[in-house]
Motif scaffolding. Structure first.
Motif, PDB file in Angstrom:
ATOM      1  N   MET B   1      49.756  47.418  47.919  1.00 45.86           N
ATOM      2  CA  MET B   1      48.307  47.373  47.623  1.00 45.86           C
ATOM      3  C   MET B   1      48.046  46.438  46.435  1.00 45.86           C
ATOM      4  O   MET B   1      48.660  46.590  45.372  1.00 45.86           O
ATOM      5  N   LYS B   2      47.152  45.456  46.627  1.00 40.78           N
ATOM      6  CA  LYS B   2      46.790  44.554  45.518  1.00 40.78           C
ATOM      7  C   LYS B   2      45.631  45.185  44.743  1.00 40.78           C
ATOM      8  O   LYS B   2      44.610  45.541  45.332  1.00 40.78           O
ATOM      9  N   LEU B   3      45.797  45.285  43.426  1.00 40.74           N
ATOM     10  CA  LEU B   3      44.802  46.000  42.614  1.00 40.74           C
ATOM     11  C   LEU B   3      43.748  45.074  41.990  1.00 40.74           C
ATOM     12  O   LEU B   3      44.083  44.161  41.222  1.00 40.74           O
ATOM     13  N   SER B 338      46.077  34.076  41.388  1.00 36.89           N
ATOM     14  CA  SER B 338      44.846  33.468  41.905  1.00 36.89           C
ATOM     15  C   SER B 338      44.823  33.435  43.440  1.00 36.89           C
ATOM     16  O   SER B 338      43.761  33.539  44.055  1.00 36.89           O
ATOM     17  N   ALA B 339      45.993  33.320  44.053  1.00 34.14           N
ATOM     18  CA  ALA B 339      46.038  33.353  45.520  1.00 34.14           C
ATOM     19  C   ALA B 339      45.516  34.691  46.040  1.00 34.14           C
ATOM     20  O   ALA B 339      44.894  34.755  47.116  1.00 34.14           O
ATOM     21  N   ASP B 340      45.760  35.760  45.277  1.00 32.08           N
ATOM     22  CA  ASP B 340      45.301  37.087  45.695  1.00 32.08           C
ATOM     23  C   ASP B 340      43.780  37.185  45.653  1.00 32.08           C
ATOM     24  O   ASP B 340      43.172  37.937  46.431  1.00 32.08           O
ATOM     25  N   ILE B 341      43.169  36.451  44.740  1.00 28.65           N
ATOM     26  CA  ILE B 341      41.697  36.452  44.680  1.00 28.65           C
ATOM     27  C   ILE B 341      41.138  35.842  45.969  1.00 28.65           C
ATOM     28  O   ILE B 341      40.232  36.398  46.590  1.00 28.65           O
ATOM     29  N   ASP B 342      41.733  34.728  46.399  1.00 28.78           N
ATOM     30  CA  ASP B 342      41.275  34.092  47.640  1.00 28.78           C
ATOM     31  C   ASP B 342      41.420  35.033  48.832  1.00 28.78           C
ATOM     32  O   ASP B 342      40.493  35.194  49.630  1.00 28.78           O
TER      33      ASP B 342
END
Lengths: 359, 359
Positions: B1-3, B338-342
């Motif tokens: 899970m990405k928080l 930052s890739a997770d933000i996209d």
């Protein structure tokens, strides 16, 4: 450094692994599962159906909570060392009147004495007992003392900081109203978590308590417990650590296995120390099952023993309070291997000789 | 899970490694070094010569402490969301009289309004301000508000729980008397540690405070600070975690670098969300630098957005309090790449369509 401390103690590798896990939200399903599971394991461990709260504080926070929630005017504090004194200090700082029952250092609180004191002070609402007095390595006969307190119809607060997990506690059978501990003691989890059981009667008393604050309000805690969480953010790593060690204990055969492990270590250390020719500070028959408080030999400063043992790679615990210089302490909680006990005792023998001890 | 939570947030690998380290005694030389180093780094970060305490509690414990130590009778609580309300609730639970200055949700507390309120209530001893109101993703103009409070000669308490570490705070220059945060927010350390600065004036007020308890007594804390420690056992893992992230920040170029990193993430998320056609809950110009509070599209429950995003592997934060169902929140604190933000924004677009959203 090998730790024979009295808390923080060395942690099992499984516990440290749990401590290093990535976070989850404290309102997520993942956390709720961890919370409920940990509470239920601790309830089984303490043989209680009372609420068990996981405080975002150390055990001392639970001490403050007991006083704020459950004493309107006056309580009795039983004192046989520094942590009994702490209870009286905390109660006073919270504006309560305090009666004390104090015995000489090294002596236990005995049931007859408590019975007499309670007959003389019928107006106290609650009694605090330090189950295991860490400062002098002494265990009080909790079950018998609890019976006395209950016969007098008082609320009973138990500081089980250095006993819970290390020796038997039956919260419901013995009638303990508030019984708390800290993560960094017998369960061998890093510090930051206070956990304890709170009886229905204690919760009821909390309802009418004035000016009890928010952070430690039992009623607020109960409300959030029903939602499988805590009022403020939960101390997730330490709760995960506690969950881990409780599962390890269950998988190895339950709490009796854990108590026996600690008793065995405690015995090995005590016998080893006595074999060196040293004596225990506390009265025979009341030695703590989790920490041995050893008399420093005449003419040798206990603090020097502590410091010299650090030089040998062993962190014992300094003496505490007024006996700081005439004792030193050797804990047996947390992650200790039996080979380390042997090498610690060997180092202790050498250190004492270096410090000029002649048997 | 990405928080993308608002705390506990995901922690940097270096911090998690520090969390999993073996324990040391909290009275050992090793701990004292860690303690002093961490306190000094935090003092530099906050540009303060005030005492900085490392509480064995969450930030809410520091909130309770400010009230108990520094208010005899009456204080003013500025409210622009749930955590401003929390301050008033805590003050009331501690037996204090509370004046409130409340603005509609989504609006900031502005200096003129505060100035007027303080002119009308000259008998308050202290003012509380929520720097960054996590519940609605709004930042108040702290520097200007502090000037007003100081002009009126009042003590100033700042709840900087979700701002400290994420945006500038100059405790001495701005005249902040008590300014506290929690480990699990901007610094990206697991929960369990509350840290804050306490001014000389606040300490002086604490001297005469009655019934303030023991656990959060600033004077007791100051005494132990001089001995390079804490009154009760220190939350060693979280302090080690904080020490680690503060060193990472210093090594990368200091706090300005960290603020810019957070600002950049915050902008990317806000712009991405706006590009999807969504709007922010808080008034333009006052959006929080650490959490975006997003209006759920008409007819779509914010909680459903939160739940569906979990299904996609992203933990956002639910709406909070009265706007629970009409908003959801996206934090940008802690360990986020930052890739997770996209990919989070992409998933959000898909989720909204699945939930029936038509732009």
């Amino acid at each position: 450094m090998k730790l024979f401390t009295v808390g923080p103690v060395a942690c099992y590798p499984e516990v440290l692994e749990a401590m290093g896990q990535q976070m989850v939200s404290h309102r997520s399903e993942e956390y709720k599962k961890l919370h409920v599971e940990t509470v239920e394991m601790l309830q089984r461990f303490l043989e209680t159906e009372n609420e068990v709260f996981l405080f975002s504080s150390t055990g001392s926070g639970f001490m403050e909570a007991s006083v704020r929630n459950c004493v309107n005017k006056k309580m009795l504090c039983c004192i046989c060392g520094s942590f009994g004194k702490r209870y009286a200090e905390v109660a006073t700082a919270n504006g309560k009147q305090v009666e004390t029952l104090e015995v000489p250092l090294g002596e236990p609180i005995l049931p007859d004495l408590l019975d007499q004191k309670l007959s003389e002070t019928p107006d106290v609402e609650a009694v605090s007992i330090t189950h295991n007095e860490t400062s002098v390595g002494l265990v009080n006969p909790l079950e018998d003392l609890a019976e006395v307190v209950k016969n007098h119809g008082k609320l009973l607060f138990v500081d089980a900081v250095s006993s819970m997990g290390g020796t038997e506690i039956k919260a419901d059978k013995w009638g303990l109203d508030v019984c708390f501990s800290s993560s960094q003691k017998c369960f061998g989890v890093p510090p930051g978590l206070g956990m304890g059981s709170v009886s229905e009667e204690a919760l009821k008393k909390s309802e009418s308590a004035e000016n009890k604050g928010w952070y430690f309000d039992f009623k607020v805690w109960k409300k959030h417990q029903q939602k499988k969480g805590t009022p403020m953010t939960s101390v997730i790593p330490q709760i995960a650590g506690l969950n881990t060690i409780l599962k390890v204990i269950e998988s190895k055969g339950g709490k009796e296995w854990f108590f026996e492990l600690y008793a065995e270590r405690n015995r090995s250390i005590r016998e080893g120390v006595q074999k060196l020719g040293l004596t225990m500070f506390s009265k025979s028959g009341y030695e703590s099952p989790t920490v041995n408080c050893v008399n420093a030999p005449a003419g040798i400063d206990g603090l020097k023993v502590y410091e010299s043992m650090r030089g040998e790679g062993f962190e014992l615990a300094e003496g505490y309070g007024t006996v700081k210089n005439v004792t030193f302490r050797i804990g047996n909680m947390g992650y200790i291997e039996s080979a380390d006990i042997d090498s610690m005792l060997e180092a202790l023998g050498k250190v004492l000789v270096k410090l000029g001890w002649k048997r």
